[in-house]
Write a protein that holds these residues in place. Structure first.
Motif, short mmCIF file in Angstrom:
data_model
loop_
_atom_site.label_atom_id
_atom_site.label_comp_id
_atom_site.label_asym_id
_atom_site.label_seq_id
_atom_site.Cartn_x
_atom_site.Cartn_y
_atom_site.Cartn_z
N UNK D 318 0.85 -1.19 0.00
CA UNK D 318 0.00 0.00 0.00
C UNK D 318 0.88 1.24 0.00
N UNK D 319 0.27 2.40 -0.17
CA UNK D 319 1.05 3.64 -0.22
C UNK D 319 1.62 3.92 1.17
N UNK D 320 2.88 4.27 1.24
CA UNK D 320 3.52 4.57 2.52
C UNK D 320 3.17 5.99 2.95
N UNK D 321 3.15 6.25 4.26
CA UNK D 321 2.77 7.60 4.71
C UNK D 321 3.80 8.67 4.41
N UNK D 322 5.07 8.31 4.23
CA UNK D 322 6.08 9.35 4.08
C UNK D 322 6.68 9.38 2.69
N UNK D 323 6.28 10.37 1.93
CA UNK D 323 6.85 10.50 0.59
C UNK D 323 8.28 11.04 0.64
N UNK D 324 8.95 10.99 -0.49
CA UNK D 324 10.29 11.55 -0.62
C UNK D 324 10.19 12.87 -1.39
N UNK D 325 10.44 13.99 -0.71
CA UNK D 325 10.37 15.27 -1.43
C UNK D 325 11.68 15.49 -2.19
N UNK D 326 11.62 15.54 -3.52
CA UNK D 326 12.85 15.80 -4.29
C UNK D 326 12.75 17.17 -4.93
N UNK D 327 13.83 17.90 -4.86
CA UNK D 327 13.84 19.26 -5.40
C UNK D 327 13.76 19.23 -6.92
#
Lengths: 359, 359, 359, 359
Positions: D318-327
């Motif tokens: 399932x989708x994880x709660x913490x995305x990876x913010x990439x610049x």
């Protein structure tokens, strides 16, 4: 899970009635996304139903007669129908004089303030046409199929009494189907762009070469960034509801209607590397017919209303603010999976007596 | 239409017996192509049948017992079976002592001079395995299916008496299925290339990355012209018979088995523009694992015999001189069309109650 | 390798001249297949060249002037051109009065008995058009490209002197490009089927829905066996030469032009399981518009000559007896691979600085 | 447009620091969707940077030395690196003793409370690996490429000073890249399902047949509704960021990373009608290896950590709660379009001197 209130107290409370659609779009779509299933709850008992039907079908006509009678007599529901259907009903029996209709286009524009629910009798084509009547807010749709179930028609007409009983009580599981709003810009270099009213599509808008012997050459932009040139038979810009229609035939992926996104699917592209693209719902797409284009281009909207685009013309396309809420038979995911299994034979395989590699 | 003579008068006339396959390849394939359907006519009544069966299946085993008895008693046919099956038959009854078998691999190499006909009982996998027993000329195959029909098994086992009756009389419509002959060249830079015996495949040879985390990087040549580098999960080199097997799963086209050609189909290529290619039957393909390759590559032949290819190794692949003649139930085209309809549900659609665009 | 003799001694020996094409079709195609490369050898020095050109192009026009002069003065070759081009040449200089042309369609029908060689100046479109002038036997084509090389135009026009020098000496490597012959049958239920002259295509014939809002519904038969119904935008029946044209855009495989076969490629089929099919060259295809068809269907031939098919009409399609021999720059395989690399960027990938999975 | 606050005041304010990720997931994703571009604004000046690098590369190593020096001397930034890199730096010069690192896995778990920014030096593989270090909240990533730009590495390393200058000031355009969380359930029929820590993937999880000769047979469920059986080489469950990686090679569509959705893409399915599917981000997928499965199945996570699945095992996803913010270098859409143009040659065509059908 999220709940949408929806109810009817007559014309005065028009705003209240369309609560879900008077929200900002961002908020609506939030609701849709952050929960597994959107539920619509009646604030007050629905009082008025609009029935829209496929023409030229005897079975639709007799079902309509029966349903109108049942809704009126058993459920005390007020009924709206098209003028053509009103005449048909009155031909049947003068008892149907209680049925409402409209007389001109201005009245159509106010329909959403008068009806609590739209019942469609026909197939997906009837839903597409019914949706096109609502240029603004759209009441919940209950789409009945008379033959095999369609992608947007999950209700079998045989059991209409049970289904409508449940739906009139609520709550209803719904799929919020987004629409695209399209503007044709004539001679896009000119300064004065008097925007006409947008054309709304529930499935897709296509731009193709019609019967021209020349390939299309369409310049595409996304929020003013250059995307690509479409050289081929044409281009489909589709909602996710439309992902099982023309876009699929052209090679696009099947997308659950609750995924927010816009499908950008070429038709027979003249390039090996043109894979379909899916863009976020918030973008604005612009498709430009170049000034030096040799061939013609034709736009069509949900498969209808073909309109020629001349060199210099452009099409603007973005997500419309008012989605079409269609009732689910089970829920969005179940209905979607059923439709691709039954309607498309998705991944249907012969049960294998495959004896594998022999050792 | 073209006629192939084929018959058996014992070991002395081995050459005569394999008339179709003793022709130059060019001539054989001519026959195949210039006529709508190849017919095989017995020069003399067939006398010997080899029965090859899928192991570990009760129904196959009991069918085999029945068929051996019937062929011997009703048709006066001599029977060959595998050693394993001979033991099974003798366990059943000592009356089966008339059945022939072989004792070592050298005798297998002479099988085609002893038998007039090969009957297979099983599925496509059994045909693949049976074909692999004949490294040279191949007698006509009569492939029976015990469950649903396969791509190469058009005969339903229930009716074996009627089918065999007709076939033993002749003439037989056949499909000449070409095979690929493959050579693995170790350390291809070295001078001494002692060619081992080729590996023959009826469907396809694949080169893939197995469980390596690195993509394959395969340099491909066609008659010494550079074709391309395959960067991805791997490559399938397939016959047209194999076009409905692994190549199809990887996106290749379906090709009638009588079309002479070699399919070059990538597996999950790391490139948008890698469309499958079909090359003429007369080319020689060379697939080279580069010396600086980081990942491993694995070859497998008709889905079996996985073998690792090290950096520097190469695979050579060309059409083999001896095709496998398989009997048709109706004719090549009908059998092919039936197999893709029944076996793959090709273009199976829901009968549409599509109501089209509503006017 | 196989050798085709071809030469010219004037009208009397017309038969001799077209040796390759006066063979039965089976024999010709045999030649093509059983050898790696077909070579054409002049029996006598070619004496007459037909130059066919793309109109409305200054660069083509000036190249034509130059080439006519060179062929006449340096090579003592007789020249034929279209009437339009003859006028252009005479406008340039009255010295061009030696150039031949024709006055009516009957003379066009005899062209193949008068010319030894056809030079085309333009692109693939010019080759298609030039081929359509020869309804029967076709002399060898030398197709020059003025811009980037095409799929059928492997000769760069800058170096025309060197190329023509070599070609006039011979032998020439050629690709024998098969054509499809198409018959439109009006009201196919009627008894009297006066066959008109067939329409010949070098790339493909398509049947599509044009601008109809309804999908096509085409019933397809192969040698009287039912193949399938095509429900979608349409159907492409293509030669292998045409496999890099419209069929490719619709998802077909790329097929080497020397592979004998007919491509059956749907356009945007309304079915998930409609994979393209490749059939043997010897079949006859029949595409029937059903009597109860709601939509229209349109046939077009090599992208031209659109013609409406009414319900009840049918299209018959089989391989034509006279292929188009086109000269190769290197050989069939090299020219084909070059054309898909340069023309289609086939499997063009970014050179990867891919750092793989990190350990 | 939406603004995300992000800043660092040391360990005590850990909660504040990760404001975007401490929100409920619904809210975050709302932000992402309802605006055209997410901007991240520093609440306080960033003080600490973690630099993660591709190993075994001289150019990466020397860039790292240079960047550490510059960040410390010019920007007064505290630096974290891996233990291996710390040793490399100290080998270079003892002046690098100011650089921080960690000694054990527990310290890695707290990294997100110590660093304000993560700089990666390498390619997409380095970003995948760097992301896998953060099992919970993820600080913003600034991915530098040393060669050609990748799908997640939009910053050219040559200009690192200018880029980092701008980024340290803020605000930063970011792409919030969602991750999938995967649980392997051993013997799923058993009662006791001690959930281990999930495995997080930024691109995809795949389940394939490895080197098994048998096809996979995977039963798939979506929120407990049966989806389909995957019979073939395997299945890819991918984020939209991963849509340009393995899923693309297997035939999936390209999806803008800001579209919320999960791609369900089969690998070489044994069925003509298995088109890829895109499901909403809110679903839970379950892939079950049946108890009677003949073949093996292997899971791998972002191309690594292959792990065998036995009959009876299952994978939950399932989708994880913490995305990876990439610049972003420009913004999400521009960076995405650049990456598919440059990295995949998407819809790259030869500029046509196409002469069209000749009239």
């Amino acid at each position: 899970s999220f709940k949408l209130a929806w109810g009817c107290n007559g014309d005065k409370s028009a705003q209240h009635k369309h609560e879900i659609v008077s929200f900002e779009r961002g908020n609506i779509t939030t609701a849709e996304r952050s929960s597994k299933q959107i539920l619509l709850k009646w604030e007050s008992q629905p009082q008025t139903v609009l029935i829209l039907t496929k023409p030229n079908s005897k079975s639709v006509r007799s079902l309509c007669v029966e349903m109108v009678r049942w809704l009126k007599e058993e459920k005390r529901i007020d009924i709206f129908v098209e003028p053509r259907v009103k005449i048909e009903l009155l031909t049947e029996s003068s008892n149907f004089s209680f049925v409402h209709s409209w007389e001109n286009d201005d009245e159509i524009k106010l329909l959403h303030t008068k009806v609590d629910l739209v019942v469609t009798l026909g197939g997906d084509g009837t839903v597409l046409w019914a949706a096109s009547m609502f240029k603004g807010p759209v009441p919940p749709f209950i789409p009945f199929s008379l033959g095999s179930l369609g992608f947007m028609t999950p209700f079998q007409s045989e059991n209409y009494r049970e289904y409508l009983d449940t739906i009139l009580k609520g709550p209803i599981s719904i799929t919020l189907r987004h629409r695209l709003q399209c503007h044709v810009i004539r001679d896009s270099a000119k300064d004065d762009q008097d925007m006409e009213e947008p054309i709304l599509v529930l499935n897709e808008v296509t731009i193709d070469r019609g019967i021209s012997a020349y390939l299309t050459y369409l310049e595409c932009y996304c929020d003013n960034s250059f995307v690509t040139c479409v050289q081929g038979d044409g281009l489909i810009i589709s909602t996710t509801s439309g992902s099982t229609a023309y876009s699929l035939a052209a090679g696009g992926s099947m997308v659950h209607p609750q995924v927010p996104g816009i499908l950008f699917t070429p038709i027979c592209p003249h390039s090996l590397s043109f894979r379909p693209l899916i863009l976020p719902e918030y973008v604005t797409l612009r498709v430009q017919v170049p000034f030096n284009s040799r061939g013609q281009a034709w736009a069509s909207f949900d498969g209808k209303d073909r309109m020629q685009l001349a060199p210099g013309d452009a099409l603007l396309c973005s997500m419309a603010p008012w989605p079409v809420p269609t009732a689910c038979q089970v829920d969005s995911t179940n209905d979607f999976l059923r439709s691709i299994h039954e309607g498309l034979h998705w991944n249907l395989r012969k049960t294998q007596s495959f004896d594998g590699p022999r050792d």
